[in-house]
Design an enzyme around this catalytic site. Structure first.
Site, PDB file in Angstrom:
ATOM      1  N   ASP A 138      -6.416  31.016  48.284  1.00 13.60           N
ATOM      2  CA  ASP A 138      -5.146  30.700  48.923  1.00 13.60           C
ATOM      3  C   ASP A 138      -4.003  31.375  48.164  1.00 13.60           C
ATOM      4  O   ASP A 138      -3.982  31.346  46.925  1.00 13.60           O
ATOM      5  CB  ASP A 138      -4.990  29.171  48.867  1.00 13.60           C
ATOM      6  CG  ASP A 138      -3.839  28.660  49.703  1.00 13.60           C
ATOM      7  OD1 ASP A 138      -3.863  28.822  50.924  1.00 13.60           O
ATOM      8  OD2 ASP A 138      -2.899  28.080  49.110  1.00 13.60           O
ATOM      9  N   GLU A 154     -21.072  36.642  37.424  1.00 15.98           N
ATOM     10  CA  GLU A 154     -22.211  36.018  36.739  1.00 15.98           C
ATOM     11  C   GLU A 154     -23.191  35.406  37.738  1.00 15.98           C
ATOM     12  O   GLU A 154     -24.288  35.002  37.373  1.00 15.98           O
ATOM     13  CB  GLU A 154     -21.720  34.911  35.808  1.00 15.98           C
ATOM     14  CG  GLU A 154     -20.990  35.414  34.589  1.00 15.98           C
ATOM     15  CD  GLU A 154     -20.504  34.250  33.747  1.00 15.98           C
ATOM     16  OE1 GLU A 154     -21.174  33.192  33.724  1.00 15.98           O
ATOM     17  OE2 GLU A 154     -19.432  34.396  33.138  1.00 15.98           O
TER      18      GLU A 154
HETATM   19  C1  GLC Z   1      -1.770  29.172  52.609  1.00 12.37           C
HETATM   20  C2  GLC Z   1      -2.497  28.321  53.615  1.00 12.37           C
HETATM   21  C3  GLC Z   1      -1.526  27.388  54.269  1.00 12.37           C
HETATM   22  C4  GLC Z   1      -0.920  26.505  53.195  1.00 12.37           C
HETATM   23  C5  GLC Z   1      -0.294  27.338  52.079  1.00 12.37           C
HETATM   24  C6  GLC Z   1      -0.004  26.501  50.878  1.00 12.37           C
HETATM   25  O1  GLC Z   1      -0.871  30.031  53.198  1.00 12.37           O
HETATM   26  O2  GLC Z   1      -3.154  29.142  54.540  1.00 12.37           O
HETATM   27  O3  GLC Z   1      -2.116  26.599  55.259  1.00 12.37           O
HETATM   28  O4  GLC Z   1       0.057  25.671  53.758  1.00 12.37           O
HETATM   29  O5  GLC Z   1      -1.156  28.352  51.659  1.00 12.37           O
HETATM   30  O6  GLC Z   1      -1.167  26.142  50.206  1.00 12.37           O
END
Ligand code: GLC
Length: 537
Positions: A218, A270
């Site tokens: 993310d 790993e």
């Molecule tokens: C990313 C995710 C989104 C989330 C954001 C914060 O963009 O796809 O859904 O709100 O990160 O974690």
């Protein structure tokens, strides 16, 4: 306990992900087994047969970790446990084992940029004074202006409003401010702190040892922050929840982020046959390329195809840039037109019949391209974005944008499986976490499964051809001249030709035998109608 390697899908193919069809499961909305109106891991397990039938190779599960759910799981209070809303670790292990048995791999979300404000670290940080080691795990600063009453810089949150919140001080003096690029309930971690690095490594190993096939990272262009936290040149007032960045933006893509990806890669190396795919919202091809250097991420999402309007020139441009960005790196380009943050393609391309035709056409375009592809759950059913009443909106974007941006829930409505009325087999209860439209019966899996003209049938056929037909081999493309509003490319090695008509008139088909078309072709088979794509060999 079995050994980690026994749990992992046995395969000689270290780079299975290079041309895999990934299917994003938005866990809250896929299938609800527990009957509380929210999808869960057991629900996913109960529908693995469907995913096998659909013909995808791997699943990406959105966050199912412990969370107060302010951002529906992207605010994590314990990254090494399952939230009771979604099940528990045993259910996760069963899901993974069953998926592997069916030949389906599973990657999971990793959220390294921030935690929940309910994470024990943040709780400890607010309970200790400025300068404490507990605060040093996050980004705390004194405020500016009289009595420190103004935020430390002008950064805005992706969800709207300032990216800083002030703590109330128990001693009466001005409290410190903490940084949150998203909601205030998602404080940003301080990636200069070795404890933060070590904790991520622990999380990686925790899930790798359980046998997951990799991670979707993310905000992979976040995490590191530039020294001195300089102001943004143009602060953006309202948030959309999407991370488009068109200007030099000090909040993202700081150089230090690459050390973090190197660390992640080292750990992954790993373990055999694992993959990391980053969510990388950078618009510059060279900046993108840095994330997929040989010792960083295996692959990266770029969002050019998702952002392209339904115009042949824009689509071609998106494809060319995506390919250019990975030229010279070992990573293939990664394709997607949809995810849980974006308006569904059917609606984005104009809605109604035309929107559906275009979404089907773009699905054939993306599935014709070389490299991994990510499909978002429900798009294989041709679902449009749902119109939701104000009372149903829960996305922090709605509130933080001052109720000007409705947020991302229109694409997160639970999936219709069977029957004629909500909840269409999604859940044993009619009280689903977002209301399901009353006119979705025709979209249900059951209604589409036996219909050869359905969007589900189109996706199944396309995925089967993509996997089995030798026209799809090779990684290089060549472009053909095409009439205005159209594009045509060929997979050089395999010979697959893909044509797309985004204009309003029919054009003649490229020569070849039709493998599949996204909509009906005229009986003489010589023309490609508007809003249609075709595969030929
Ligand atoms: C990313 C995710 C989104 C989330 C954001 C914060 O963009 O796809 O859904 O709100 O990160 O974690």
């Amino acid at each position: 306990m079995r050994r980690a390697d026994d749990r992992h899908l046995a395969s000689g193919d270290e780079t299975w992900w290079r041309d895999a069809a990934f299917y994003q499961v938005y866990v809250r909305s896929f299938a609800d087994a527990s009957g509380d109106g929210v999808g869960d891991l057991e629900g996913v397990r109960s529908r693995l047969g469907y995913l096998e039938l659909l013909g995808v190779d791997a699943l990406w599960l959105t966050p199912f970790f412990r969370s107060p759910m302010v951002d529906h799981g992207y605010d994590i209070s314990d990254p090494r446990d399952v939230d009771p809303l979604f099940g528990d670790l045993d259910v996760f292990d069963r899901l993974l084992a069953d998926a592997h048995q069916r030949g389906l791999r599973i990657i999971i979300d990793l959220v390294p940029n921030h935690t929940s404000n309910q994470h024990e670290w943040f709780q400890a940080a607010v309970a200790t004074p400025p300068g404490s080691p507990e605060r040093a795990r996050y980004i705390f600063r004194d405020g500016c202006g009289f009595g420190g009453s103004q935020p430390p810089n002008n950064w805005t949150s992706t969800f709207g409003g300032p990216a800083w919140s002030q703590l109330r001080s128990s001693t009466g003096d001005a409290g410190q401010w903490y940084l949150h690029l998203f909601a205030p309930e998602q404080p940003d971690l301080n990636w200069e702190n070795p404890e933060v690095v070590a904790d991520l490594e622990r999380t990686l190993r925790f899930w790798l040892d359980r046998g997951v096939d990799g991670f979707r990272i993310d905000v992979a262009h976040g995490m590191a922050k530039p020294a001195g936290l300089p102001d943004m040149p143009q602060p953006i007032a309202t948030g959309s929840g999407l991370l488009q960045i068109d200007i030099a933006d000090p909040r993202f893509d700081a150089d230090g982020v690459h050390d973090i990806h190197r660390m992640i890669r080292k750990v992954l190396d790993e373990y055999p046959a694992r993959v990391a795919v980053g969510e990388i919202w950078v618009s510059d091809d060279l900046a993108f390329a840095r994330y997929v250097r040989p010792d960083e991420l295996h692959i990266g999402f770029n969002f050019r195809l998702l952002e392209a309007t339904f115009e042949a020139d824009r689509v071609r441009e998106a494809i060319e840039h995506s390919l250019m960005a990975v030229q010279g790196s070992p990573a293939p380009a990664t394709w997607t037109i949809s995810n849980h943050d974006a308006v569904r393609p059917v609606t984005r391309y104009g809605g109604g019949e035309a929107g559906l035709k275009r979404a089907r056409a773009m699905t054939l375009v993306e599935l014709a391209l070389p490299g991994p592809v990510y499909l978002y759950n429900g798009d294989e059913l041709g679902l449009p974005n749902a119109e939701l009443p104000d009372w149903a909106l829960q996305d922090p974007v709605w509130r933080r944008s001052g109720f000007t941006h409705r947020g991302r829930e229109g694409c997160r409505v639970p999936l219709p499986w069977e029957g004629g009325t909500p909840p269409y087999g999604f859940s044993p209860t009619p009280g689903t976490w977002l209301p399901m439209p009353p006119d979705w019966a025709d979209y249900a899996v059951e209604a589409q499964l036996e219909d050869p003209g359905s969007t589900l049938s189109l996706c199944r056929q396309a995925l089967e051809l993509r996997k089995g037909h030798n026209a799809f081999t090779g990684s290089e493309l060549e472009w053909f001249g095409a009439p205005p509003g159209c594009l045509a490319f060929r997979r050089k090695a395999g010979g697959l030709i893909c044509g797309l008509n985004t204009s309003s008139t029919a054009v003649s088909l490229p020569p070849g035998e039709v493998l599949l078309a996204s909509g009906p072709l005229p009986p003489n088979g010589e023309a490609l109608p508007p809003d249609t794509a075709v595969w030929l060999v």
